[in-house]
Design an enzyme around this catalytic site. Sequence first.
Site, PDB file in Angstrom:
ATOM      1  N   ASP A 106       2.388  -6.730  -6.863  1.00  0.00           N
ATOM      2  CA  ASP A 106       3.192  -5.995  -5.895  1.00  0.00           C
ATOM      3  C   ASP A 106       4.507  -6.745  -5.688  1.00  0.00           C
ATOM      4  O   ASP A 106       4.514  -7.957  -5.468  1.00  0.00           O
ATOM      5  CB  ASP A 106       2.453  -5.874  -4.562  1.00  0.00           C
ATOM      6  CG  ASP A 106       3.094  -4.840  -3.644  1.00  0.00           C
ATOM      7  OD1 ASP A 106       3.757  -3.918  -4.148  1.00  0.00           O
ATOM      8  OD2 ASP A 106       2.938  -4.957  -2.421  1.00  0.00           O
ATOM      9  N   HIS A 113      14.054  -3.224   3.515  1.00  0.00           N
ATOM     10  CA  HIS A 113      12.762  -3.664   4.031  1.00  0.00           C
ATOM     11  C   HIS A 113      12.734  -5.178   4.217  1.00  0.00           C
ATOM     12  O   HIS A 113      12.320  -5.679   5.272  1.00  0.00           O
ATOM     13  CB  HIS A 113      11.651  -3.235   3.063  1.00  0.00           C
ATOM     14  CG  HIS A 113      10.294  -3.756   3.421  1.00  0.00           C
ATOM     15  ND1 HIS A 113       9.620  -3.369   4.559  1.00  0.00           N
ATOM     16  CD2 HIS A 113       9.486  -4.653   2.791  1.00  0.00           C
ATOM     17  CE1 HIS A 113       8.447  -3.992   4.613  1.00  0.00           C
ATOM     18  NE2 HIS A 113       8.347  -4.782   3.559  1.00  0.00           N
TER      19      HIS A 113
END
Length: 393
Positions: A106, A113
């Site tokens: 990931d 973000h």
Amino acid sequence: MTVVTVSAHSLYGLDNLPYGVYSVDGSAPRVATRLGDTVVDLAGLLGDEVFARPSLNAFMGQGYEKWVRVRAEIRDRLAQAVPDEVLFPLADVTLHLPVEVADYVDFYASEHHASNLGRLFRPENPDPLTPNWKHLPIGYHGRAGTIVVSGTGIVRPSGQRRAPSDDAPSFGPSTRLDIEAELGFIVGTGSALGEPIPVEEAERHLFGVVLFNDWSARDIQAWEYVPLGPNLGKSFASTIAPWVVPLLALQEAKVPAPQQHPQPLPYLAAEEPWGLDVDLEVAWNGEVVTRPPYREMYWSPAQMLAHLTVNGASTRTGDLFASGTISGPGKDTRGAFIELTWGGTEPVHVAGETRTFLEDGDEVVLTASAPGAGGSRIGFGEARGRILPATRG
């Protein structure tokens, strides 16, 4: 024989043709495509037994040229009448995990973000980004075995957590359970140990794209992540949509990647860096609360794959890497609830109730679409999950 017709406004027309795995009436799972609301058995349509299997892996492993030929053949066959026995109403089938996930990484590719979390976690620091953030796509290895298909219930995780006001950690169910709206990229053909994949060759290795929800226990994560990063706060479950949209279907969705400053190192540089114009929606208990735009992502899929392999790490058919939370510049484009509620200090109203983080029984549904040919739109299915009570703690 039947000609499958679809509305001109369908997200699943001939310009899409996503791949999935289905079963019907307890039969063995097989590979299919979707046209409108009809599921089409590919082994029966094409006479190719590589599709009479319970995952896409065998087909993906045959390589880029085969992906191109098969896509053209499917389009040609479905433009005319096909045998009724290969057609099934979408409502009548069960959809399964479309790939056997080999490895899972990931990333953390959204500047919006990362900046938001930096402001939340390090308010005393004038620069919300870590010093390495604009030099490389930051990522961590997750657990491939806990990636589940849309519709699977998500059991609230338990673990250690320690609030800033606590003297010592305690154990129990997470009280700050969150989502991360992401896209996942599936490796179709891998690479040998010691052989990095250049950015310009990424498209020959990347088979397709899926919607991805990286469920996150923020209280567990906050206590464990220093110094080695996420572990139990992330590894309990991630949800993917059952339909894999081929990268070949997303050529009209390609957009120039954002300008990067400073200039990335040569192994991350591309002559024509590209991103994808994918619009996501996040529905919380049936109410859309945010619309994250993937086109805002700082690091591209090709750069993420190049970085993943630059040290010589091998890749395999079925490897999956995710983008990290997709967030845009505005509050209504934030892809995680920790951002949307600003760490729980700004509650939101959802379906007549107040929320900061997820409660038992809450359901989150991710959907997305992208431009297709001739003004059409391409759909990605949905990544749906409902929170179930913790089993211990």
